[in-house]
Design an enzyme around this catalytic site. Structure first.
Site, short mmCIF file in Angstrom:
data_model
loop_
_atom_site.label_atom_id
_atom_site.label_comp_id
_atom_site.label_asym_id
_atom_site.label_seq_id
_atom_site.Cartn_x
_atom_site.Cartn_y
_atom_site.Cartn_z
N GLU A 150 -2.84 0.46 -4.68
CA GLU A 150 -2.49 -1.00 -3.92
C GLU A 150 -2.59 -2.05 -4.23
OE1 GLU A 150 -5.16 -1.27 -0.30
OE2 GLU A 150 -6.32 0.05 -1.83
N ASP B 143 0.96 -1.20 0.13
CA ASP B 143 -0.11 0.32 -0.17
C ASP B 143 1.52 0.86 0.27
OD1 ASP B 143 -2.49 1.61 0.47
OD2 ASP B 143 -2.51 0.90 1.67
#
Length: 360
Positions: A105, A11
């Site tokens: 992500e 992420d």
């Protein structure tokens, strides 16, 4: 307990805002938000802005109230896509089992990987190092045996950190996890759980499957499993997305059309942001209204060309609103886009069994 896979969730840290700060050194160390302003919705906020309580999807007007010296920057989605592709190219050097969730992500299954590295933890560390060297941006990572746990873990040491949840640690980790940290449990559900004296995974674990399905319907099965570390969803490198939706439930019912339109505009802008992050367009827009008495009205409009932006969504939503059969206080509003440009591609899924001694 699952012990067959090594999953990494990567992420990027405040991705859009970090790109802007990287490209414009004058913005570094300052509170920055991408999108927003007086009439828009915040698409992303720098960590300096988050200290003032500013978050994505927040109305820009409220963000400026919280931080009057906030620097508002227009989104540059083409630039974000360019950097996102650089990052994905790094992922593919380690595994073909990459499932992007958005521009910033993705899940990676590294149970078997191209570099034949035993440690998923080491792979994540190397990937994060590569991302920083090649883009100047930082990423956080979570590592565990399934997507749910990896997703939760990636949020633990943000920004620029990583956390591994080893199979032996799963029961204790899940019992201690605050219910708000469970991926898939939003504010409304968390508040309902609090009313039921469910505050941690341990509290949730006390409920039987029957109790949870009675209280939460089909979602009860999901809660019952994930609190026990069970989540069977595999990393799908060619996941076909059928729709993208944004819904908002309101603590105070919306009583007039002006309030409804103000919320529909905010939802339209949020939907545009999500579509841009996922590089998706669609031809069918659906308005969903749930009233105070929990009755639901939906109506859709399909067109021959793709909806382009928030203004398109908002103008169509206003027309769909006019088709509602009655006026009652509104509890929920939602917009969803379907008939997407994602196309049909073959899904690839792999499940492998190897020992976890070298998980770290």
């Amino acid at each position: 307990m699952q012990s067959t896979r090594k999953i990494i969730h990567v992420d990027m840290d405040a991705f859009y805002a970090s790109v802007e700060q990287h490209d414009n050194p004058e913005l570094r160390g300052k509170p920055v938000c991408v999108g927003g302003g007086k009439y828009g919705v915040v698409a992303a906020a720098s960590y300096e802005a988050r200290k003032y309580g500013i978050r994505s999807a927040m109305p820009g007007r409220l963000a400026l109230e919280k931080c009057p010296h906030l620097i508002v920057v227009k989104p540059r989605f083409q630039r974000y896509k360019e950097i996102s592709q650089q990052i994905r190219n790094i992922f593919y050097e380690y595994t073909d089992l990459v499932e992007p969730l958005s521009l910033d992500e993705a899940y990676l299954d590294v149970t078997e990987n191209k570099k034949q590295m035993e440690s998923a933890n080491e792979i994540a560390r190397e990937i994060r190092k590569r991302i920083f060297e090649e883009t100047g941006l930082t990423a956080s990572a979570g590592i565990s045996v399934n997507k749910f746990l990896a997703k939760v873990a990636s949020d633990y040491h943000k920004p620029n950190g990583q956390k591994t949840i080893h199979p032996t640690q799963i029961p204790q980790f899940m019992e201690e996890l605050p219910i708000e940290k469970f991926y898939g449990i939003g504010k409304v559900t968390a508040n309902k759980m609090h009313e039921l004296h469910i505050f941690t995974g341990k509290d949730l674990k006390q409920k039987t499957l029957e109790q949870l399905t009675t209280l939460f319907g089909k979602s009860g099965i999901y809660y019952y499993n994930v609190v026990r570390g069970i989540h069977h969803s595999e990393v799908k490198p060619h996941r076909i997305q059928k729709s993208v939706a944004v819904e908002e439930t309101y603590w105070e019912n919306l009583l007039d059309e002006e309030s409804v339109f103000r919320q529909l505009l905010a939802i339209s802008e949020d939907l545009e942001g999500r579509l841009n992050r996922k590089e998706i367009k669609g031809k069918s827009l659906t308005l969903k209204i749930r009233y105070k008495d929990f009755s639901v009205f939906t109506r859709s409009k399909t067109q021959d060309i793709y909806y382009e932006n928030a203004q398109d969504f908002f103008e169509t939503a206003q027309k769909l609103w006019e088709l509602r059969p009655f006026d009652k206080p509104v509890r929920l509003l939602g917009l969803s886009l379907s008939n997407l440009n994602t196309g049909e591609t073959k899904q690839v899924s792999v499940q492998l069994r190897i020992p976890f001694e070298d998980f770290y």
